[in-house]
Scaffold this motif. Structure first.
Motif, PDB file in Angstrom:
ATOM      1  N   PRO A  35       0.816  -1.228   0.000  1.00  0.00           N
ATOM      2  CA  PRO A  35       0.000   0.000   0.000  1.00  0.00           C
ATOM      3  C   PRO A  35       0.850   1.279   0.000  1.00  0.00           C
ATOM      4  O   PRO A  35       0.470   2.268  -0.604  1.00  0.00           O
ATOM      5  N   THR A  36       1.996   1.236   0.628  1.00  0.00           N
ATOM      6  CA  THR A  36       2.847   2.430   0.688  1.00  0.00           C
ATOM      7  C   THR A  36       3.535   2.719  -0.640  1.00  0.00           C
ATOM      8  O   THR A  36       4.002   3.838  -0.864  1.00  0.00           O
ATOM      9  N   THR A  37       3.588   1.726  -1.545  1.00  0.00           N
ATOM     10  CA  THR A  37       4.265   1.920  -2.833  1.00  0.00           C
ATOM     11  C   THR A  37       3.673   3.089  -3.602  1.00  0.00           C
ATOM     12  O   THR A  37       4.403   3.882  -4.196  1.00  0.00           O
ATOM     13  N   MET A  38       2.348   3.206  -3.582  1.00  0.00           N
ATOM     14  CA  MET A  38       1.690   4.261  -4.349  1.00  0.00           C
ATOM     15  C   MET A  38       1.871   5.629  -3.702  1.00  0.00           C
ATOM     16  O   MET A  38       1.654   6.644  -4.344  1.00  0.00           O
ATOM     17  N   GLN A  39       2.266   5.655  -2.451  1.00  0.00           N
ATOM     18  CA  GLN A  39       2.436   6.923  -1.743  1.00  0.00           C
ATOM     19  C   GLN A  39       3.888   7.363  -1.702  1.00  0.00           C
ATOM     20  O   GLN A  39       4.186   8.510  -1.391  1.00  0.00           O
ATOM     21  N   ASN A  40       4.805   6.464  -2.015  1.00  0.00           N
ATOM     22  CA  ASN A  40       6.225   6.760  -1.964  1.00  0.00           C
ATOM     23  C   ASN A  40       6.719   6.949  -3.395  1.00  0.00           C
ATOM     24  O   ASN A  40       6.748   6.002  -4.181  1.00  0.00           O
ATOM     25  N   GLU A  41       7.122   8.162  -3.727  1.00  0.00           N
ATOM     26  CA  GLU A  41       7.483   8.467  -5.109  1.00  0.00           C
ATOM     27  C   GLU A  41       8.631   7.600  -5.618  1.00  0.00           C
ATOM     28  O   GLU A  41       8.595   7.116  -6.748  1.00  0.00           O
TER      29      GLU A  41
END
Length: 91
Positions: A35-41
């Motif tokens: 889930p954090t992949t989409m929030q971490n550039e």
């Protein structure tokens, strides 16, 4: 992401790329997405490059930036890899 990748999405990817990308290859890549992949550039950029390599299609830095911006603006559900793939093949 569910266990079943839409056959239509996979067909569209293969048609757009002119390559044969298997459902297994997509699932393997999708399994690395958190889930954090989409929030971490940085992680999102890495994912875009992995998809580009899998499809054997070069992606310019401008296109990577466009995809990153679109993902951030869209509020894309991080667990929906299919939506991300559809967004990327439109580029």
């Amino acid at each position: 992401m569910g266990n079943n990748i839409s056959k239509e999405a996979l067909k569209a990817i293969n048609k757009k790329t002119g390559k044969t990308i298997t459902e297994g290859a997509v699932k393997k890549l999708a399994s690395t997405v958190k889930p954090t992949t989409m929030q971490n550039e940085a992680q999102l950029r890495q994912l875009i490059k992995q998809v580009s390599a899998m499809a054997k299609i070069p992606v310019s830095e401008d296109t990577v930036q466009d995809i990153v911006s679109a993902v951030k603006k869209s509020g894309l559900n991080p667990s929906n890899m299919e939506s991300l793939m559809k967004m990327m093949i439109k580029k």
